[in-house]
Structure formats: structure tokens, C-alpha cells
Design a protein around this motif. Structure first.
Motif, PDB file in Angstrom:
ATOM      1  N   MET A   1       0.977  -1.359   0.151  1.00  0.00           N
ATOM      2  CA  MET A   1       0.066  -0.049  -0.029  1.00  0.00           C
ATOM      3  C   MET A   1       0.958   1.260   0.050  1.00  0.00           C
ATOM      4  N   ASN A   2       0.391   2.291  -0.681  1.00  0.00           N
ATOM      5  CA  ASN A   2       1.001   3.560  -0.793  1.00  0.00           C
ATOM      6  C   ASN A   2       0.669   4.391   0.413  1.00  0.00           C
ATOM      7  N   TRP A   3       1.524   4.346   1.366  1.00  0.00           N
ATOM      8  CA  TRP A   3       1.118   5.018   2.540  1.00  0.00           C
ATOM      9  C   TRP A   3       1.257   6.540   2.532  1.00  0.00           C
ATOM     10  N   ARG A   4       2.187   6.967   1.679  1.00  0.00           N
ATOM     11  CA  ARG A   4       2.290   8.462   1.342  1.00  0.00           C
ATOM     12  C   ARG A   4       1.148   8.842   0.728  1.00  0.00           C
ATOM     13  N   LYS A   5       0.446   8.266  -0.291  1.00  0.00           N
ATOM     14  CA  LYS A   5      -0.800   8.585  -1.070  1.00  0.00           C
ATOM     15  C   LYS A   5      -1.748   8.890   0.207  1.00  0.00           C
ATOM     16  N   TYR A   6      -2.024   7.952   0.762  1.00  0.00           N
ATOM     17  CA  TYR A   6      -3.195   7.985   1.667  1.00  0.00           C
ATOM     18  C   TYR A   6      -3.008   8.889   2.836  1.00  0.00           C
ATOM     19  N   THR A   7      -1.902   9.028   3.249  1.00  0.00           N
ATOM     20  CA  THR A   7      -1.571  10.192   4.182  1.00  0.00           C
ATOM     21  C   THR A   7      -1.801  11.717   3.696  1.00  0.00           C
ATOM     22  N   ASP A   8      -1.517  11.765   2.585  1.00  0.00           N
ATOM     23  CA  ASP A   8      -1.803  13.258   1.905  1.00  0.00           C
ATOM     24  C   ASP A   8      -3.362  13.170   1.792  1.00  0.00           C
ATOM     25  N   ILE A   9      -3.965  12.411   1.349  1.00  0.00           N
ATOM     26  CA  ILE A   9      -5.284  12.414   1.178  1.00  0.00           C
ATOM     27  C   ILE A   9      -5.843  12.724   2.731  1.00  0.00           C
ATOM     28  N   LEU A  10      -5.373  12.191   3.641  1.00  0.00           N
ATOM     29  CA  LEU A  10      -5.910  12.286   5.056  1.00  0.00           C
ATOM     30  C   LEU A  10      -5.753  13.672   5.601  1.00  0.00           C
ATOM     31  N   ILE A  11      -4.537  14.173   5.476  1.00  0.00           N
ATOM     32  CA  ILE A  11      -4.037  15.416   5.794  1.00  0.00           C
ATOM     33  C   ILE A  11      -4.772  16.549   4.853  1.00  0.00           C
ATOM     34  N   GLY A  12      -5.196  16.392   3.528  1.00  0.00           N
ATOM     35  CA  GLY A  12      -5.937  17.009   2.720  1.00  0.00           C
ATOM     36  C   GLY A  12      -7.151  17.278   3.276  1.00  0.00           C
ATOM     37  N   ASN A  13      -7.842  16.141   3.555  1.00  0.00           N
ATOM     38  CA  ASN A  13      -9.186  16.395   4.039  1.00  0.00           C
ATOM     39  C   ASN A  13      -9.306  16.836   5.396  1.00  0.00           C
ATOM     40  N   LEU A  14      -8.413  16.695   6.364  1.00  0.00           N
ATOM     41  CA  LEU A  14      -8.275  17.343   7.640  1.00  0.00           C
ATOM     42  C   LEU A  14      -8.208  18.696   7.599  1.00  0.00           C
ATOM     43  N   LEU A  15      -7.546  19.312   6.652  1.00  0.00           N
ATOM     44  CA  LEU A  15      -7.684  20.776   6.241  1.00  0.00           C
ATOM     45  C   LEU A  15      -9.103  21.247   5.699  1.00  0.00           C
ATOM     46  N   ILE A  16      -9.376  20.588   4.568  1.00  0.00           N
ATOM     47  CA  ILE A  16     -10.687  21.013   4.032  1.00  0.00           C
ATOM     48  C   ILE A  16     -12.006  21.030   5.160  1.00  0.00           C
ATOM     49  N   THR A  17     -11.821  19.673   5.749  1.00  0.00           N
ATOM     50  CA  THR A  17     -13.373  19.697   6.828  1.00  0.00           C
ATOM     51  C   THR A  17     -13.065  20.729   7.854  1.00  0.00           C
ATOM     52  N   PHE A  18     -11.953  20.759   8.409  1.00  0.00           N
ATOM     53  CA  PHE A  18     -11.681  21.981   9.623  1.00  0.00           C
ATOM     54  C   PHE A  18     -12.137  23.263   9.192  1.00  0.00           C
ATOM     55  N   CYS A  19     -11.834  23.622   7.971  1.00  0.00           N
ATOM     56  CA  CYS A  19     -12.017  24.893   7.313  1.00  0.00           C
ATOM     57  C   CYS A  19     -13.773  25.107   7.116  1.00  0.00           C
ATOM     58  N   TYR A  20     -14.011  23.898   6.656  1.00  0.00           N
ATOM     59  CA  TYR A  20     -15.529  24.083   6.461  1.00  0.00           C
ATOM     60  C   TYR A  20     -16.398  24.058   7.734  1.00  0.00           C
ATOM     61  N   ALA A  21     -16.085  22.989   8.265  1.00  0.00           N
ATOM     62  CA  ALA A  21     -16.869  22.945   9.443  1.00  0.00           C
ATOM     63  C   ALA A  21     -16.872  23.744  10.613  1.00  0.00           C
ATOM     64  N   CYS A  22     -15.617  24.278  10.837  1.00  0.00           N
ATOM     65  CA  CYS A  22     -15.045  25.394  11.797  1.00  0.00           C
ATOM     66  C   CYS A  22     -15.002  26.603  11.556  1.00  0.00           C
ATOM     67  N   ILE A  23     -15.197  27.086  10.356  1.00  0.00           N
ATOM     68  CA  ILE A  23     -14.816  28.362   9.935  1.00  0.00           C
ATOM     69  C   ILE A  23     -16.146  28.728   9.105  1.00  0.00           C
ATOM     70  N   THR A  24     -16.113  28.197   7.990  1.00  0.00           N
ATOM     71  CA  THR A  24     -17.137  28.839   6.840  1.00  0.00           C
ATOM     72  C   THR A  24     -18.577  28.648   7.246  1.00  0.00           C
ATOM     73  N   VAL A  25     -18.795  27.360   7.729  1.00  0.00           N
ATOM     74  CA  VAL A  25     -20.293  26.997   8.204  1.00  0.00           C
ATOM     75  C   VAL A  25     -20.635  28.040   9.312  1.00  0.00           C
ATOM     76  N   PRO A  26     -19.922  27.787  10.597  1.00  0.00           N
ATOM     77  CA  PRO A  26     -20.559  28.789  11.632  1.00  0.00           C
ATOM     78  C   PRO A  26     -20.508  30.359  11.382  1.00  0.00           C
TER      79      PRO A  26
END
Length: 201
Positions: free
Chosen positions: A1-26
Motif C-alpha cells: 500500500m502506498n502510505w504516502r498517498k493515503y497520508t496526503d489524502i487524510l491531511i488534505g481532508n483534515l484541512l478542508i473539513t476543519f475549514c468548512y465545519a469550524c470556519i465557513t459554516v459557523p
């Protein structure tokens, strides 16, 4: 398994969902993405935003498989799980970032742009409107992914303008502009880096 690929995806989604749920929505910031589309539609239908996010995300996942093939699809499956889980977690926690409006817009736009880049670089979508931008790019390769996403987001914001008003659209336009610039510059830098590494090799 390409762990770097999935780590990048996880970090990318952490950034996006944090910004959406904690900044843009409220802060009621419309940015043209799936979350904004869901925020507007949720008001019209009188349902919770998080439920519509889940439904639209799953529909885009189906389009990803049909339009982009297995290479993107498997990475996107993981991205979809990350997005849905993290968005729901951040929403349930209820943590919010309250800054002056323009600061919230700039901070969240930069974070979302960087998050998109990490996912796209890993050959995965965020199961957002980047799916549509990538499908258009696949059909017409001269279309710039970042700017195509920006155009789609602007269209969503015009839809949202009927609910949130002109001022929200203006802030949203700034968000889309910053997000598109961040994504485009990161993609340009990455492309130059890859060409340089290829030349060295």
C-alpha cells in the motif's frame, strides 16, 4: 500500500473539513463548494446541512467512478470516508473559529486550497466539485482544473446569493479567488518540481 498517498489524502481532508465545519459554516461563509451548496439547499428544504453534504458527496463519488476511472476512484473512496467522518466529527464537536469576517475568509480559503492540492496530487478527489472540474479537464485538457473549479464555485455562489444576499456573494468571491490562486500556484510549483526531478534523473 502506498502510505504516502493515503497520508496526503487524510491531511488534505483534515484541512478542508476543519475549514468548512469550524470556519465557513459557523461564520456563514459561502465558498461555492458542496458544503455551500448544501447550506443553501438546507435552508430551502429546512433540513440539516450535514445530511445534504452526505447525499451530494455520495452522488459525486458515483460520477468519479464513471468519469475518472479506477485510479482516481480508489483514492477517492478513502477521501470520501475521511471527508464524511471528519466533517461529521468537527460538526458534532461544535468547535468554531471566530475571527473578523475577511480574516476568516482568507484563512479558510488558503486552507481549503492547500487541502484540495494534497488530494489531487495524490490522484484522488475530495468528492466535491473538483470531480466535475477533473472530468471537464479529462475531456478538454486545456481547461485549467483550479480555474474550472473556481467557475463552478462562482455559479454555486450565485445560487446561494438568493438566500444569503449580495454581501455573502462578495465574501464568497474573495474566498473562491484565494482558493483558486493557492491551488493553481501549488500545482504549478509541483509541476515544475516534477519536471526538474525528471530532468535530473
Amino acid at each position: 500500500m502506498n502510505w504516502r498517498k493515503y497520508t496526503d489524502i487524510l491531511i488534505g481532508n483534515l484541512l478542508i473539513t476543519f475549514c468548512y465545519a469550524c470556519i465557513t459554516v459557523p461564520n456563514h461563509i459561502i465558498n461555492g463548494g458542496v458544503t455551500s451548496f448544501s447550506m443553501v439547499t438546507a435552508r430551502l428544504l429546512d433540513v440539516q446541512t450535514v445530511y445534504l453534504v452526505n447525499v451530494v458527496t455520495l452522488l459525486l463519488l458515483g460520477l468519479c467512478y464513471i468519469g475518472l476511472g479506477k485510479e482516481y476512484f480508489f483514492g477517492t473512496i478513502f477521501s470520501c470516508v475521511c471527508y464524511l467522518a471528519l466533517f461529521n466529527v468537527f460538526s458534532k464537536i461544535g468547535f468554531t473559529v471566530h475571527l473578523p469576517k475577511i480574516a476568516s475568509v482568507l484563512l479558510s480559503a488558503a486552507g481549503v486550497g492547500a487541502g484540495y492540492f494534497m488530494c489531487l496530487h495524490a490522484k484522488a478527489t475530495t468528492v466535491g466539485f473538483d470531480v466535475l472540474a477533473l472530468i471537464f479537464h479529462k475531456k478538454w485538457d486545456k481547461l485549467n482544473v483550479a480555474w474550472t473549479m473556481g467557475a463552478i464555485n462562482l455559479a454555486v455562489m450565485l445560487y446561494g446569493g438568493f438566500t444569503f444576499g449580495i454581501l455573502a456573494v462578495i465574501y464568497g468571491a474573495v474566498f473562491v479567488g484565494v482558493q483558486s490562486i493557492v491551488l493553481n500556484e501549488l500545482q504549478k510549483y509541483d509541476s515544475k518540481k516534477e519536471k526538474g526531478d525528471s530532468w535530473k534523473g
